[in-house]
Design a protein around this motif. Structure first.
Motif, PDB file in Angstrom:
ATOM      1  N   ARG A 239      40.725  -0.245  39.514  1.00 16.80           N
ATOM      2  CA  ARG A 239      39.813   0.524  38.663  1.00 16.80           C
ATOM      3  C   ARG A 239      40.512   0.910  37.355  1.00 16.80           C
ATOM      4  O   ARG A 239      39.895   0.925  36.283  1.00 16.80           O
ATOM      5  N   ALA A 240      41.802   1.213  37.452  1.00 14.92           N
ATOM      6  CA  ALA A 240      42.575   1.533  36.253  1.00 14.92           C
ATOM      7  C   ALA A 240      42.661   0.317  35.326  1.00 14.92           C
ATOM      8  O   ALA A 240      42.578   0.449  34.097  1.00 14.92           O
ATOM      9  N   GLN A 248      39.294   2.471  27.839  1.00 15.02           N
ATOM     10  CA  GLN A 248      39.248   3.865  28.279  1.00 15.02           C
ATOM     11  C   GLN A 248      40.650   4.283  28.746  1.00 15.02           C
ATOM     12  O   GLN A 248      40.916   4.426  29.946  1.00 15.02           O
ATOM     13  N   GLU A 249      41.546   4.495  27.809  1.00 13.01           N
ATOM     14  CA  GLU A 249      42.955   4.710  28.126  1.00 13.01           C
ATOM     15  C   GLU A 249      43.190   5.970  28.956  1.00 13.01           C
ATOM     16  O   GLU A 249      43.996   5.956  29.888  1.00 13.01           O
ATOM     17  N   THR A 253      44.831   5.790  32.616  1.00  7.29           N
ATOM     18  CA  THR A 253      46.096   6.465  32.933  1.00  7.29           C
ATOM     19  C   THR A 253      45.933   7.407  34.121  1.00  7.29           C
ATOM     20  O   THR A 253      46.762   7.430  35.037  1.00  7.29           O
ATOM     21  N   ARG A 254      44.852   8.183  34.100  1.00  2.52           N
ATOM     22  CA  ARG A 254      44.609   9.139  35.182  1.00  2.52           C
ATOM     23  C   ARG A 254      44.366   8.425  36.514  1.00  2.52           C
ATOM     24  O   ARG A 254      44.891   8.826  37.561  1.00  2.52           O
ATOM     25  N   HIS A 285      48.190  -5.301  27.982  1.00  2.93           N
ATOM     26  CA  HIS A 285      48.734  -4.882  26.686  1.00  2.93           C
ATOM     27  C   HIS A 285      50.085  -5.527  26.394  1.00  2.93           C
ATOM     28  O   HIS A 285      50.815  -5.060  25.516  1.00  2.93           O
ATOM     29  N   LYS A 286      50.387  -6.572  27.179  1.00  2.00           N
ATOM     30  CA  LYS A 286      51.636  -7.324  26.989  1.00  2.00           C
ATOM     31  C   LYS A 286      52.870  -6.409  26.983  1.00  2.00           C
ATOM     32  O   LYS A 286      53.764  -6.544  26.145  1.00  2.00           O
TER      33      LYS A 286
END
Length: 360
Positions: A239-240, A248-249, A253-254, A285-286
């Motif tokens: 989901r992250a 949706q950073e 992260t959360r 994000h490499k």
């Protein structure tokens, strides 16, 4: 007779037996499963005790069943494949003994051997895996039943090990269709959890983001209802990944932090699918340095635990990441070679390592 029917009939027989040690014989089965995630080593120990008790009570069917379950606990709960191949093969060989004629756990015992092959070296044992899956396909009823679900699961895992993502999805969809006919909701939720967790990884590999979102939602609900905390953590990690792809950073992260926190409450090592999600999260994000850290974390769990193919692949990928970061990979290349030599057919991976050593 179905395995579940035999277990239930035995339970009733043992509860009514004047020898109270017989009562305990069935209890091992439930006790070991109860602590599988929180205390996997204890689960293995309980089943070892069950084997000894079965032998003392001269219950050969239960002794073989518990030997199968002990191996299952070691490879699925403790994620440890060391010293499992010979015992799993011996259990399968025992099925030929006349005293096991009519034993309802034949397919279950064979399934354990297939799972051991898959975990140790799915490429090296590919022929043996195919042969066993072919035999089971003919012998297992084509209807909703535990043996058929396991057969579909191993077929899917075999395809995933060979990175045949399209075929893996076909196997997963077949199992989902069959589970829709399952009358026992608890059983369907249990198996759906594993299918959807794999489908999350498959969707990512195929870059199908719509399906990833769908599988995350369905898998989370199934795992929650089935009570599989490790699978919940794995699906939360996917989901992250989904949230990060959507930009949706904060949510990503959360959610990733929540997934990691869930594993902190368990002693069960994370499955490869969990690490695949963590790796995918940073791959989006490499973030090469973070990807390297994930490989190190997975190796800390997997290395020297008998998962030869998985370890070899991880070490090779670690070498690639080091070279990408312009770091020395000499020591890691040596470790990768050592790992490759544990495979039944190491040539393919030794060539890859050789090319990396020459900067190719």
């Amino acid at each position: 007779m179905k395995l579940e029917t035999w277990i239930e009939e035995s339970r009733r027989e043992f509860l009514n037996h004047p020898d109270r040690t017989k009562h305990r014989l069935f209890g091992y089965y439930e006790d070991a499963y109860e602590v599988r995630e929180a205390e996997p080593d204890r689960s293995v120990a309980i089943l070892r005790e069950a084997i000894a008790s079965s032998e003392r009570l001269e219950e050969p069917w239960w002794r073989l069943f518990y030997e199968k379950l002990r191996l299952d606990a070691q490879i699925h709960f403790a994620r440890d494949f060391r010293n499992t191949l010979d015992p799993a093969a011996h259990c399968a060989l025992e099925l030929r003994n006349p005293r096991f004629a009519g034993f309802p756990g034949k397919c279950a015992v064979q399934d354990t051997l297939v799972a051991v092959y898959l975990g140790i070296d799915a490429e090296g044992y590919a022929e043996a895996i195919r042969e066993m899956l072919d035999v089971q396909e003919r012998e297992i009823p084509v209807k909703p039943c535990v043996d058929r679900y396991h057969w579909l699961d191993r077929s899917r895992s075999f395809a995933m090990q060979h990175e045949d993502w399209g075929k893996a999805q076909e196997w997963a969809e077949r199992e989902i269709e069959l589970l829709a006919e399952e009358k026992n909701r608890r059983t369907s939720q249990h198996f759906e959890s594993f299918v959807y967790a794999d489908l999350c990884q498959i969707a990512f590999r195929r870059k199908n983001w719509t399906q990833l979102a769908e599988f995350v939602d369905k898998g989370h609900e199934s795992a929650r209802q089935a009570g599989h905390q490790s699978l919940l953590a794995e699906i939360e990690a996917w989901r992250a990944v989904e949230a990060r792809y959507a930009g949706q950073e904060e949510v990503a992260t959360r959610t990733l932090r929540d997934a990691a926190g869930r594993f902190e409450t368990l002693e069960m090592p994370p499955a490869s699918g969990y690490f695949a999600a963590l790796y995918a999260y940073h791959e989006l994000h490499k973030e090469t340095l973070d990807m390297l850290q994930i490989r190190d974390e997975e190796l800390a769990y997997l290395a020297d635990h008998g998962q030869f193919l998985g370890e070899c692949r991880l070490r090779i990928d670690r070498c690639r990441l080091l070279l990408k970061l312009h770091r020395s990979a000499d020591d890691d290349l040596d470790l990768a070679r050592t790992s490759a030599m544990q495979l039944r057919f190491p040539e393919k991976y030794l060539k890859i390592i050789g090319r990396l050593a020459h900067g190719a």
